[in-house]
Design a protein around this motif. Sequence first.
Motif, PDB file in Angstrom:
ATOM      1  N   GLU B  19     -52.841  55.075  20.941  1.00 13.35           N
ATOM      2  CA  GLU B  19     -53.378  53.754  21.208  1.00 13.35           C
ATOM      3  C   GLU B  19     -52.460  53.030  22.197  1.00 13.35           C
ATOM      4  OE1 GLU B  19     -56.274  53.105  19.750  1.00 13.35           O
ATOM      5  OE2 GLU B  19     -56.463  51.109  20.645  1.00 13.35           O
ATOM      6  N   VAL B  20     -53.009  52.556  23.305  1.00 15.97           N
ATOM      7  CA  VAL B  20     -52.221  51.784  24.266  1.00 15.97           C
ATOM      8  C   VAL B  20     -53.013  50.520  24.623  1.00 15.97           C
ATOM      9  CG1 VAL B  20     -51.195  53.886  25.227  1.00 15.97           C
ATOM     10  CG2 VAL B  20     -53.210  52.869  26.317  1.00 15.97           C
ATOM     11  N   ALA B  21     -52.348  49.581  25.269  1.00 18.51           N
ATOM     12  CA  ALA B  21     -53.008  48.319  25.636  1.00 18.51           C
ATOM     13  C   ALA B  21     -54.094  48.566  26.673  1.00 18.51           C
ATOM     14  CB  ALA B  21     -51.975  47.345  26.185  1.00 18.51           C
ATOM     15  N   ARG B  22     -55.238  47.877  26.509  1.00 18.65           N
ATOM     16  CA  ARG B  22     -56.317  48.022  27.473  1.00 18.65           C
ATOM     17  C   ARG B  22     -55.967  47.231  28.730  1.00 18.65           C
ATOM     18  NH1 ARG B  22     -62.367  46.026  26.075  1.00 18.65           N
ATOM     19  NH2 ARG B  22     -61.289  44.039  26.314  1.00 18.65           N
ATOM     20  N   PRO B  23     -56.071  47.852  29.913  1.00 22.59           N
ATOM     21  CA  PRO B  23     -55.686  47.135  31.138  1.00 22.59           C
ATOM     22  C   PRO B  23     -56.747  46.109  31.547  1.00 22.59           C
ATOM     23  CG  PRO B  23     -56.544  49.306  31.693  1.00 22.59           C
ATOM     24  CD  PRO B  23     -56.534  49.229  30.190  1.00 22.59           C
ATOM     25  N   THR B  24     -56.326  45.130  32.338  1.00 18.72           N
ATOM     26  CA  THR B  24     -57.230  44.085  32.827  1.00 18.72           C
ATOM     27  C   THR B  24     -57.371  44.212  34.346  1.00 18.72           C
ATOM     28  OG1 THR B  24     -56.513  42.608  31.066  1.00 18.72           O
ATOM     29  CG2 THR B  24     -57.580  41.584  32.974  1.00 18.72           C
ATOM     30  N   ALA B  25     -58.578  44.001  34.852  1.00 20.02           N
ATOM     31  CA  ALA B  25     -58.830  44.081  36.289  1.00 20.02           C
ATOM     32  C   ALA B  25     -58.635  42.720  36.927  1.00 20.02           C
ATOM     33  CB  ALA B  25     -60.249  44.591  36.545  1.00 20.02           C
ATOM     34  N   VAL B  30     -61.462  46.832  39.524  1.00 19.21           N
ATOM     35  CA  VAL B  30     -62.583  46.950  38.592  1.00 19.21           C
ATOM     36  C   VAL B  30     -62.126  47.780  37.399  1.00 19.21           C
ATOM     37  CG1 VAL B  30     -64.875  47.981  38.259  1.00 19.21           C
ATOM     38  CG2 VAL B  30     -64.360  46.753  40.377  1.00 19.21           C
ATOM     39  N   ARG B  31     -62.474  47.282  36.169  1.00 20.14           N
ATOM     40  CA  ARG B  31     -62.189  48.103  34.979  1.00 20.14           C
ATOM     41  C   ARG B  31     -63.441  48.907  34.641  1.00 20.14           C
ATOM     42  NH1 ARG B  31     -60.176  44.777  30.207  1.00 20.14           N
ATOM     43  NH2 ARG B  31     -62.387  44.384  29.812  1.00 20.14           N
ATOM     44  N   VAL B  32     -63.248  50.223  34.486  1.00 19.55           N
ATOM     45  CA  VAL B  32     -64.360  51.109  34.166  1.00 19.55           C
ATOM     46  C   VAL B  32     -64.199  51.610  32.731  1.00 19.55           C
ATOM     47  CG1 VAL B  32     -65.498  53.300  34.745  1.00 19.55           C
ATOM     48  CG2 VAL B  32     -64.623  51.819  36.572  1.00 19.55           C
ATOM     49  N   ARG B  33     -65.283  51.543  31.960  1.00 24.18           N
ATOM     50  CA  ARG B  33     -65.334  52.160  30.632  1.00 24.18           C
ATOM     51  C   ARG B  33     -65.572  53.644  30.859  1.00 24.18           C
ATOM     52  NH1 ARG B  33     -65.031  54.457  26.618  1.00 24.18           N
ATOM     53  NH2 ARG B  33     -65.967  54.007  24.576  1.00 24.18           N
ATOM     54  N   VAL B  34     -64.531  54.460  30.654  1.00 18.68           N
ATOM     55  CA  VAL B  34     -64.608  55.879  30.996  1.00 18.68           C
ATOM     56  C   VAL B  34     -65.444  56.623  29.957  1.00 18.68           C
ATOM     57  CG1 VAL B  34     -63.262  57.982  31.348  1.00 18.68           C
ATOM     58  CG2 VAL B  34     -62.362  55.784  32.152  1.00 18.68           C
ATOM     59  N   GLY B  74     -62.640  42.143  38.721  1.00 19.95           N
ATOM     60  CA  GLY B  74     -61.643  41.137  39.087  1.00 19.95           C
ATOM     61  C   GLY B  74     -62.259  40.005  39.889  1.00 19.95           C
ATOM     62  N   GLU B  75     -61.515  38.887  40.018  1.00 18.94           N
ATOM     63  CA  GLU B  75     -62.091  37.664  40.592  1.00 18.94           C
ATOM     64  C   GLU B  75     -62.445  37.808  42.070  1.00 18.94           C
ATOM     65  OE1 GLU B  75     -59.186  38.113  39.237  1.00 18.94           O
ATOM     66  OE2 GLU B  75     -57.566  37.394  40.536  1.00 18.94           O
ATOM     67  N   ALA B  96     -58.456  58.248  29.657  1.00 14.54           N
ATOM     68  CA  ALA B  96     -58.324  57.143  28.713  1.00 14.54           C
ATOM     69  C   ALA B  96     -59.685  56.473  28.578  1.00 14.54           C
ATOM     70  CB  ALA B  96     -57.298  56.143  29.237  1.00 14.54           C
ATOM     71  N   GLU B  97     -59.805  55.559  27.619  1.00 13.28           N
ATOM     72  CA  GLU B  97     -61.098  54.897  27.434  1.00 13.28           C
ATOM     73  C   GLU B  97     -61.426  53.894  28.539  1.00 13.28           C
ATOM     74  OE1 GLU B  97     -62.202  54.938  22.775  1.00 13.28           O
ATOM     75  OE2 GLU B  97     -60.501  53.640  23.292  1.00 13.28           O
ATOM     76  N   TYR B  98     -60.392  53.371  29.168  1.00 14.79           N
ATOM     77  CA  TYR B  98     -60.602  52.436  30.277  1.00 14.79           C
ATOM     78  C   TYR B  98     -59.620  52.765  31.397  1.00 14.79           C
ATOM     79  CZ  TYR B  98     -63.206  49.671  26.864  1.00 14.79           C
ATOM     80  OH  TYR B  98     -64.114  49.267  25.926  1.00 14.79           O
ATOM     81  N   VAL B  99     -60.062  52.547  32.633  1.00  7.76           N
ATOM     82  CA  VAL B  99     -59.174  52.702  33.776  1.00  7.76           C
ATOM     83  C   VAL B  99     -59.476  51.564  34.754  1.00  7.76           C
ATOM     84  CG1 VAL B  99     -60.720  54.239  35.078  1.00  7.76           C
ATOM     85  CG2 VAL B  99     -58.249  54.355  35.473  1.00  7.76           C
ATOM     86  N   VAL B 100     -58.446  51.071  35.430  1.00  4.21           N
ATOM     87  CA  VAL B 100     -58.604  50.003  36.423  1.00  4.21           C
ATOM     88  C   VAL B 100     -58.303  50.567  37.805  1.00  4.21           C
ATOM     89  CG1 VAL B 100     -57.628  47.828  37.281  1.00  4.21           C
ATOM     90  CG2 VAL B 100     -58.115  48.116  34.831  1.00  4.21           C
ATOM     91  N   VAL B 101     -59.253  50.381  38.734  1.00  6.84           N
ATOM     92  CA  VAL B 101     -59.091  50.933  40.096  1.00  6.84           C
ATOM     93  C   VAL B 101     -59.586  49.918  41.128  1.00  6.84           C
ATOM     94  CG1 VAL B 101     -59.410  53.326  39.324  1.00  6.84           C
ATOM     95  CG2 VAL B 101     -61.392  52.005  40.080  1.00  6.84           C
TER      96      VAL B 101
END
Lengths: 334, 334
Positions: B19-25, B30-34, B74-75, B96-101
Amino acid sequence: MQAVRIVSHEGAGRLEVSEVARPTARADRVRVRVRAAGLNRADVLQKRGRYPAPPGAPADIPGLEFAGEVDQVGEEGSMWRFGQRVFGITAGGAQAEYVVVPESHLAEIPQGLSFEEAAAVPEVFITAHDALFTQAGLRTGESVLIHAVGSGVGTAAAQLARAAGAGAVYGTARTKEKVERAKEFGMDKGFVVADDPRAFALAVNGWTKGEGVNVVLDLVGSSYLEANLEALALHGRLLLVGTLGGSSAPLSFRHVMGKRLQVIGTVLRARSVEEKSAAVRRFAAEVVPLFARGLVRTVIDRTFDLKDVAAAYDHLESNETFGKVVLRVLGAGR
Amino acid sequence: MQAVRIVSHEGAGRLEVSEVARPTARADRVRVRVRAAGLNRADVLQKRGRYPAPPGAPADIPGLEFAGEVDQVGEEGSMWRFGQRVFGITAGGAQAEYVVVPESHLAEIPQGLSFEEAAAVPEVFITAHDALFTQAGLRTGESVLIHAVGSGVGTAAAQLARAAGAGAVYGTARTKEKVERAKEFGMDKGFVVADDPRAFALAVNGWTKGEGVNVVLDLVGSSYLEANLEALALHGRLLLVGTLGGSSAPLSFRHVMGKRLQVIGTVLRARSVEEKSAAVRRFAAEVVPLFARGLVRTVIDRTFDLKDVAAAYDHLESNETFGKVVLRVLGAGR
């Protein structure tokens, strides 16, 4: 006509000037009355039996470049008329009173250039221009490292890079004198290479604050390969234009892949008629005007009469030349 | 969120799901639900500590490609909206469950491709397309030789070359089975490489009647260098895309200069954000439509659940795979 001929002599080659049949221009060929012809390292190799003439070129008459006057035009020729002052390239046979070439391998000599000056131009300026611009795609602001910067190709490349707005022009040579003189031809900083080629990579590292150079023009070859790859920046291009010895050297995959480098081999002489035509057209359009505007100039080390051709070759082989060695073929002049 | 993590374990690496912290975009991210993530050889190297993540990428979460749904923008984001089905590349962190790119590193998944199928696409198709077309400039009618043709990049390259009208698609692999299966993916003729790589150069010589191939796509590296140069035609281009071992090999100047070859190194992961954006845009414009038209397809060897990630890596390392290994990340599906 009189022509330089390579006479086989116990494995090595000997040069003599002898009488041979004058060639005739047919189809789209043009016969040029040669007034001067440049010497190139390839001629020396051919004399030694290590660089046979390609198919279609005279097997025993050396000479890859010339300046003179249009003497006879084949029945399909459309570009030139009798008496025009032209210079150009050929796969062999230029060190003679007459040479026959495709009409597309000629360009008009700009005003202000003598035949001797013009004869020193085509091979080295076409080679340098083709390598730096057509193949390496050198752009304004980019930096370039030129090895053997005191050679004919080296002095041509330094001047062309400078004229085209290169960000920095670096060079190496074997002597301090050559490095100093190269500064008159557009080179910003130079390095005297002794035994360890790695030293020039360190010098480049210092000059470029660790960034490396965008393009390396290499006339030396295998012993410089590793240091050349070290000296290149991300996306750098290494142009292999000549090799003075050694047929292979270790290629570092870490450098080539990590920096996404391009290693590009090139020779002019072995190209097809069509490829040479394209290179000559670009030369006529992009380089000849630079002579007319005084942005580049011929670098002649010494001129010899045709009858002294053996001494001319010896002089080129001494490696003490700076710029070109030229043969004068009868009443040369304006 | 759940993520695969590389845990240092006495010099080697061990994988665990934790379990790790979910990243923010933020900004243009953009955060993608993988929903699924592809495995690549670079992940295996990273696990072994031999390929550290580049700056900006998570140091301990592997994964260079993914498919999923836009989860948060992201904004400054302007290209994507919540819920869109996307696939893309990242310098790390995709398993991971989420990735930010960056938003420009995403493309829309074409209809008819599941998340698992889509997750097997970006890394290998972008790598193969960029190498063959953007860098080697492969043209219709030209021939190409693809090493490791049964790999993910190999099967992608064979299909792309075929779809783009290549004159002939040749391939090599280590087993007869891989060579046979590659024929289903556009390869015309294949060769099983045993101990001596020179043998494939002879095979190419026979197939091409001595002409050689125009482009070689090499995923193997140093031990193939000499034979690759032998196999190339005049003006051939050798693309170094991977190296399985050996950091240097002798470069033959005779081949490189005599045939005027280009040796080009390339990697995808280390590129700048801007360079990757350009590669992804070309992928979206030139490759994604080929999936929609059925001209290319995903080649999945096997799919594993996220919790079985260690087994998935072991399977990839076995070298017995054909095509891609994919991780399923929770309720994947259409």
